[in-house]
Motif scaffolding. Structure first.
Motif, mmCIF file in Angstrom:
data_model
loop_
_atom_site.group_PDB
_atom_site.id
_atom_site.type_symbol
_atom_site.label_atom_id
_atom_site.label_comp_id
_atom_site.label_asym_id
_atom_site.label_seq_id
_atom_site.Cartn_x
_atom_site.Cartn_y
_atom_site.Cartn_z
ATOM 1 N N LEU A 134 0.823 -1.217 0.000
ATOM 2 C CA LEU A 134 0.000 0.000 0.000
ATOM 3 C C LEU A 134 0.855 1.263 0.000
ATOM 4 N N ASN A 135 1.938 1.255 -0.767
ATOM 5 C CA ASN A 135 2.784 2.442 -0.929
ATOM 6 C C ASN A 135 3.185 3.045 0.418
ATOM 7 N N GLY A 136 3.713 2.196 1.279
ATOM 8 C CA GLY A 136 4.038 2.633 2.633
ATOM 9 C C GLY A 136 5.310 3.449 2.713
ATOM 10 N N PRO A 139 -10.518 6.148 -6.554
ATOM 11 C CA PRO A 139 -10.716 6.828 -5.256
ATOM 12 C C PRO A 139 -9.529 7.709 -4.888
ATOM 13 N N LYS A 140 -9.800 8.696 -4.080
ATOM 14 C CA LYS A 140 -8.752 9.564 -3.563
ATOM 15 C C LYS A 140 -8.016 8.845 -2.433
ATOM 16 N N MET A 141 -6.705 8.915 -2.485
ATOM 17 C CA MET A 141 -5.890 8.209 -1.503
ATOM 18 C C MET A 141 -5.606 9.113 -0.307
ATOM 19 N N GLU A 142 -5.594 8.516 0.870
ATOM 20 C CA GLU A 142 -5.255 9.231 2.087
ATOM 21 C C GLU A 142 -4.206 8.434 2.862
ATOM 22 N N THR A 143 -3.388 9.163 3.601
ATOM 23 C CA THR A 143 -2.288 8.548 4.336
ATOM 24 C C THR A 143 -2.714 8.253 5.765
ATOM 25 N N GLN A 144 -2.460 7.040 6.201
ATOM 26 C CA GLN A 144 -2.736 6.637 7.578
ATOM 27 C C GLN A 144 -1.421 6.239 8.231
ATOM 28 N N CYS A 145 -1.104 6.868 9.360
ATOM 29 C CA CYS A 145 0.180 6.661 10.024
ATOM 30 C C CYS A 145 -0.019 6.135 11.449
ATOM 31 N N LEU A 146 0.932 5.353 11.886
ATOM 32 C CA LEU A 146 0.996 4.873 13.261
ATOM 33 C C LEU A 146 2.398 5.125 13.788
ATOM 34 N N SER A 173 -9.809 6.662 0.365
ATOM 35 C CA SER A 173 -10.728 7.315 1.292
ATOM 36 C C SER A 173 -12.095 6.640 1.216
ATOM 37 N N GLN A 174 -12.779 6.603 2.348
ATOM 38 C CA GLN A 174 -14.061 5.912 2.421
ATOM 39 C C GLN A 174 -15.155 6.697 1.714
ATOM 40 N N SER A 175 -15.945 5.983 0.956
ATOM 41 C CA SER A 175 -17.113 6.562 0.287
ATOM 42 C C SER A 175 -18.356 5.819 0.772
ATOM 43 N N TYR A 176 -19.290 6.527 1.354
ATOM 44 C CA TYR A 176 -20.454 5.898 1.969
ATOM 45 C C TYR A 176 -21.604 5.667 0.985
ATOM 46 N N TRP A 177 -21.493 6.242 -0.235
ATOM 47 C CA TRP A 177 -22.610 6.136 -1.173
ATOM 48 C C TRP A 177 -22.325 5.148 -2.303
ATOM 49 N N PHE A 178 -21.121 5.158 -2.822
ATOM 50 C CA PHE A 178 -20.805 4.267 -3.933
ATOM 51 C C PHE A 178 -19.298 4.061 -3.953
ATOM 52 N N ARG A 179 -18.896 3.060 -4.676
ATOM 53 C CA ARG A 179 -17.479 2.736 -4.800
ATOM 54 C C ARG A 179 -16.886 3.466 -5.990
ATOM 55 N N CYS A 190 3.676 4.445 7.778
ATOM 56 C CA CYS A 190 2.461 4.947 7.123
ATOM 57 C C CYS A 190 2.137 4.104 5.894
ATOM 58 N N ILE A 191 0.854 4.088 5.550
ATOM 59 C CA ILE A 191 0.367 3.468 4.320
ATOM 60 C C ILE A 191 -0.628 4.414 3.667
ATOM 61 N N GLN A 192 -0.892 4.162 2.378
ATOM 62 C CA GLN A 192 -1.892 4.936 1.649
ATOM 63 C C GLN A 192 -3.079 4.035 1.341
#
Length: 244
Positions: free
Chosen positions: A71-73, A96-103, A86-92, A81-83
């Motif tokens: 995941l392009n960490g 999709p737009k990518m977002e970075t999640q870090c720990l 982003s969550q979409s609640y209506w449709f897939r 971090c990984i990319q």
């Protein structure tokens, strides 16, 4: 009375020391020491499962290395971090737009013993500990040298400048040791957990900032040591001339 040459050397050395401190501090606090790039195909990858593996509280390299590669960490001294899309609640979304999640790595995780299969890997364990301890030692030495320099200015004494230069020299070695330990640790990490052939990896800009801080600290150390020794020799000659 301080000669203008020595005063200029002290000013330039102080500026170089400040730049090195800023670069090293930014490098320590960011996650772009090492980065991975892989083709992200959501049809072939179970992104939800990989994301859950990444945030696993057990902190096992064998577990979080897979999403890091896929995941392009990015990996730093205190962050991983990984990319993810982003969550979409209506449709897939098709794109999709990518977002970075870090720990962040906790302090107990930093001191955790590394393993190679079922056996302890002492080499990687000590390389990992050195790679996050050495930059802290480097910054502490520069801070201590700054306190010594301020005290020397208040006391109007040029003698402690030699100690300031020596501390910068040791701090520069610690900065270089940080980069070397991290790079060696990553080679051993890839040897233990081999990425797929489609995964590309490279060194990030955070590592280069830490690497740049090494020559800056060495140049500052050279200027401080030269100014201290030259001023002492100059003062000794003047004193001998007056006695004669």
């Amino acid at each position: 009375m301080v000669d203008n040459r020595y005063a200029t050397a002290l000013v330039i050395g102080s500026v170089l020391s400040l730049l090195a401190t800023v670069y090293l501090s930014v490098a320590v606090g960011t996650e772009h020491w090492f980065q991975y790039s892989s083709p992200l195909d959501s049809q072939d990858l179970n992104i939800t499962k990989l994301k859950d593996q990444f945030i696993n509280e057990e902190f096992e390299e064998k577990i979080y290395s897979i999403p890091l590669f896929s995941l392009n960490g990015t990996l730093g001294l205190w962050w991983r971090c990984i990319q993810v899309p982003s969550q979409s609640y209506w449709f897939r979304e098709p794109d999709p737009k990518m977002e970075t999640q870090c720990l962040s790595f906790t302090l107990p995780q930093q001191f955790k013993t590394k393993t190679k299969g079922e056996e302890e890997d002492l080499l990687r364990t000590y390389l990992w500990r050195c790679q996050f301890l050495l930059p802290l030692v480097s910054l502490a030495l520069v801070f201590l040298s700054g306190l010594i320099g301020v005290c020397a200015c208040l006391c109007r004494s040029f003698t402690p400048t030699l100690g300031v230069g020596v501390l910068h020299f040791i701090a520069g070695l610690c900065s270089l040791g940080t980069v070397c330990c991290f790079r060696a640790n990553m080679d051993l990490f890839h040897y233990s957990y081999k990425p797929l052939a489609t995964v590309d990896w490279s060194m990030g800009w955070s590592l280069y900032l830490a690497l740049i801080s090494f020559p800056l600290q060495m140049m500052a150390a050279a200027l401080f040591i030269w100014a201290a020794r030259s001023h002492r020799n100059h003062y000794t000659r003047i004193r001998a001339y007056r006695v004669a």
